[in-house]
Enzyme design. Structure first.
Site, PDB file in Angstrom:
ATOM      1  CE  LYS A 175      34.057  46.887  41.445  1.00  0.00           C
ATOM      2  NZ  LYS A 175      35.262  47.412  40.810  1.00  0.00           N
ATOM      3  CB  THR A 208      42.523  40.278  45.115  1.00  0.00           C
ATOM      4  OG1 THR A 208      43.042  41.008  46.235  1.00  0.00           O
ATOM      5  CG2 THR A 208      41.983  38.935  45.541  1.00  0.00           C
ATOM      6  N   GLY A 210      44.127  44.191  40.970  1.00  0.00           N
ATOM      7  CA  GLY A 210      43.571  44.399  39.628  1.00  0.00           C
ATOM      8  C   GLY A 210      42.254  43.693  39.364  1.00  0.00           C
ATOM      9  CB  THR A 211      39.784  41.830  41.463  1.00  0.00           C
ATOM     10  OG1 THR A 211      39.836  42.807  42.492  1.00  0.00           O
ATOM     11  CG2 THR A 211      40.538  40.599  41.887  1.00  0.00           C
ATOM     12  N   GLY A 212      39.206  44.584  40.110  1.00  0.00           N
ATOM     13  CA  GLY A 212      38.174  45.518  39.651  1.00  0.00           C
ATOM     14  C   GLY A 212      38.390  45.931  38.200  1.00  0.00           C
ATOM     15  CB  CYS A 213      41.454  46.960  36.335  1.00  0.00           C
ATOM     16  SG  CYS A 213      42.018  48.297  37.372  1.00  0.00           S
TER      17      CYS A 213
HETATM   18  N1  ADP Z   1      38.283  36.723  47.131  1.00  0.00           N
HETATM   19  C1  ADP Z   1      37.509  36.721  46.040  1.00  0.00           C
HETATM   20  N2  ADP Z   1      37.033  35.558  45.537  1.00  0.00           N
HETATM   21  C2  ADP Z   1      36.256  35.536  44.435  1.00  0.00           C
HETATM   22  N3  ADP Z   1      35.870  36.656  43.783  1.00  0.00           N
HETATM   23  C3  ADP Z   1      36.293  37.851  44.225  1.00  0.00           C
HETATM   24  C4  ADP Z   1      37.137  37.957  45.376  1.00  0.00           C
HETATM   25  N4  ADP Z   1      37.425  39.270  45.591  1.00  0.00           N
HETATM   26  C5  ADP Z   1      36.793  39.959  44.617  1.00  0.00           C
HETATM   27  N5  ADP Z   1      36.101  39.120  43.796  1.00  0.00           N
HETATM   28  C6  ADP Z   1      35.359  39.502  42.579  1.00  0.00           C
HETATM   29  O1  ADP Z   1      36.221  40.352  41.846  1.00  0.00           O
HETATM   30  C7  ADP Z   1      35.502  41.427  41.247  1.00  0.00           C
HETATM   31  C8  ADP Z   1      36.047  42.761  41.768  1.00  0.00           C
HETATM   32  O2  ADP Z   1      35.532  42.976  43.061  1.00  0.00           O
HETATM   33  P1  ADP Z   1      36.066  43.974  44.159  1.00  0.00           P
HETATM   34  O3  ADP Z   1      37.231  43.351  44.848  1.00  0.00           O
HETATM   35  O4  ADP Z   1      34.909  44.334  45.008  1.00  0.00           O
HETATM   36  O5  ADP Z   1      36.544  45.217  43.302  1.00  0.00           O
HETATM   37  P2  ADP Z   1      37.852  46.144  43.388  1.00  0.00           P
HETATM   38  O6  ADP Z   1      39.005  45.342  42.877  1.00  0.00           O
HETATM   39  O7  ADP Z   1      37.495  47.294  42.510  1.00  0.00           O
HETATM   40  O8  ADP Z   1      38.022  46.533  44.822  1.00  0.00           O
HETATM   41  C9  ADP Z   1      34.029  41.175  41.601  1.00  0.00           C
HETATM   42  O9  ADP Z   1      33.426  40.424  40.569  1.00  0.00           O
HETATM   43  C10 ADP Z   1      34.112  40.345  42.881  1.00  0.00           C
HETATM   44  O10 ADP Z   1      32.957  39.548  43.042  1.00  0.00           O
HETATM   45  C1  LIG Z   2      46.816  52.362  37.201  1.00  0.00           C
HETATM   46  C2  LIG Z   2      45.858  51.707  38.141  1.00  0.00           C
HETATM   47  N1  LIG Z   2      44.541  51.764  37.884  1.00  0.00           N
HETATM   48  C3  LIG Z   2      43.662  51.178  38.734  1.00  0.00           C
HETATM   49  C4  LIG Z   2      44.097  50.533  39.866  1.00  0.00           C
HETATM   50  C5  LIG Z   2      43.118  49.926  40.825  1.00  0.00           C
HETATM   51  O1  LIG Z   2      42.846  48.686  40.359  1.00  0.00           O
HETATM   52  P1  LIG Z   2      41.795  47.665  40.991  1.00  0.00           P
HETATM   53  O2  LIG Z   2      41.340  46.783  39.924  1.00  0.00           O
HETATM   54  O3  LIG Z   2      40.760  48.392  41.764  1.00  0.00           O
HETATM   55  O4  LIG Z   2      42.729  46.820  41.911  1.00  0.00           O
HETATM   56  P2  LIG Z   2      43.452  47.154  43.255  1.00  0.00           P
HETATM   57  O5  LIG Z   2      44.417  48.264  43.111  1.00  0.00           O
HETATM   58  O6  LIG Z   2      42.315  47.424  44.200  1.00  0.00           O
HETATM   59  O7  LIG Z   2      44.164  45.904  43.498  1.00  0.00           O
HETATM   60  C6  LIG Z   2      45.470  50.476  40.092  1.00  0.00           C
HETATM   61  N2  LIG Z   2      45.974  49.852  41.160  1.00  0.00           N
HETATM   62  N3  LIG Z   2      46.327  51.079  39.212  1.00  0.00           N
END
Ligand code: ADP
Ligand SMILES: Cc1ncc(COP(=O)(O)OP(=O)(O)O)c(N)n1
Length: 267
Positions: A175, A208, A210-213
């Site tokens: 990602k 942002t 929880g975007t990854g989850c």
């Molecule tokens: N600022 C943003 N604008 C648009 N899409 C985003 C943005 N940040 C993350 N994404 C999208 O959200 C999803 C999660 O990405 P990422 O942030 O790399 O993961 P995580 O939350 O696990 O750190 C991916 O599809 C990424 O392209």
């Molecule tokens: C209970 C729990 N699980 C996973 C996460 C991490 O979530 P993620 O979608 O990677 O978002 P961020 O924490 O990076 O905002 C979490 N925080 N809690």
């Protein structure tokens, strides 16, 4: 009619933006019946993680058994697995129940920097769970830890994706949220043969959490309906794009994404 069903094995986020809560909201929005096996309870809000309370391995085992022996999920997602014992258990149960549609979100660290996976558990993730994954969805820092490679350029991403595929994951999505800032965000999918990029506009926002989850849950939901991985990622990218763009805007820190934005035209 078969009702698509998905199981998430993950931690609870009291703030509702990530973890089990994000997964269930996403499953529901995408028309999938969601089930849960909780690894840990966390006390979280938009400012960070105030507490992590893991459940026993026995408690996790029984939850998964209850679901596996009656409810037959069509896809399974893992999120926060916290320690090596839980990873070992989940790997054994995935094999025991012949679960082929396994989506592994290798959650390591929350946005505020708090650890959600013990350092010594990384090896178990690589050797036990990763080889069972139909899809693995690391962000850039997670891909760096799993591969030991530094990822800055697209070529680095491709090399890391190849390595994760060699380690046993059938499909790898790296990602792009943590990429060097630009106008767009690209996620790279590798299926062992071809690369495919999924690109959208980057939204300038701090909301942002929880975007990854949410993204991995949307992929899981679509796979539970029988979609291909590429089709599932296409829908998931639209889902997360809408959830980030239509921000809810509450909380003093990193606020949650908007899980109903994708469907809002229906209301
Ligand atoms: N600022 C943003 N604008 C648009 N899409 C985003 C943005 N940040 C993350 N994404 C999208 O959200 C999803 C999660 O990405 P990422 O942030 O790399 O993961 P995580 O939350 O696990 O750190 C991916 O599809 C990424 O392209
Ligand atoms: C209970 C729990 N699980 C996973 C996460 C991490 O979530 P993620 O979608 O990677 O978002 P961020 O924490 O990076 O905002 C979490 N925080 N809690």
């Amino acid at each position: 009619m078969t009702v698509p069903r998905a199981l998430t094995i993950a931690g609870s986020d009291s703030g509702g933006g990530a973890g089990i809560q994000a997964d269930l909201k996403t499953f529901q929005e995408l028309g999938v019946f969601g089930m849960t096996a909780i690894t840990a309870v966390t006390a979280q809000n938009t400012l960070g993680v105030q507490g992590v309370y893991p459940l026993s391995v026995e408690a996790l085992k029984t939850q998964i058994q209850s679901i596996a022996t009656d409810l037959n999920p069509h896809a399974i997602k893992t999120g926060m697995l916290f320690n090596a014992e839980m990873i070992q258990l989940v790997s054994e149960q995935v094999r025991e129940y012949n679960w082929e549609n396994l989506i592994v979100d290798p959650v390591m660290v929350a946005k505020g920097g708090q650890s959600l996976l013990l350092e010594e558990a990384v090896e178990a993730l690589i050797t036990s769970l990763l080889p069972l994954a139909k899809v693995i969805t690391p962000n850039i820092p997670e891909a760096e830890v799993l591969t030991g490679m530094k990822i800055v350029t697209l070529d680095h991403k491709k090399a890391a994706a190849k390595k994760l595929h060699q380690l046993g994951a059938q499909h790898v999505i790296i990602k792009g949220g943590h990429d060097i800032l630009g106008d767009t965000v690209s996620d790279l999918l590798y299926d062992g043969q071809y690369f495919e990029e999924f690109t959208g506009p980057r939204k300038e926002t701090k909301h942002t959490h929880g975007t990854g989850c949410t993204y991995a849950a949307a992929i899981t939901a679509e796979i539970s309906k029988g979609r291909s991985v590429s089709e599932a990622v296409t829908t998931a990218k639209s889902f997360i794009q809408a959830a980030i763009e239509e921000e809810l805007g509450f909380g003093s820190g990193h606020g949650p994404t908007n899980h109903w934005a994708f469907n809002k035209t229906r209301f």
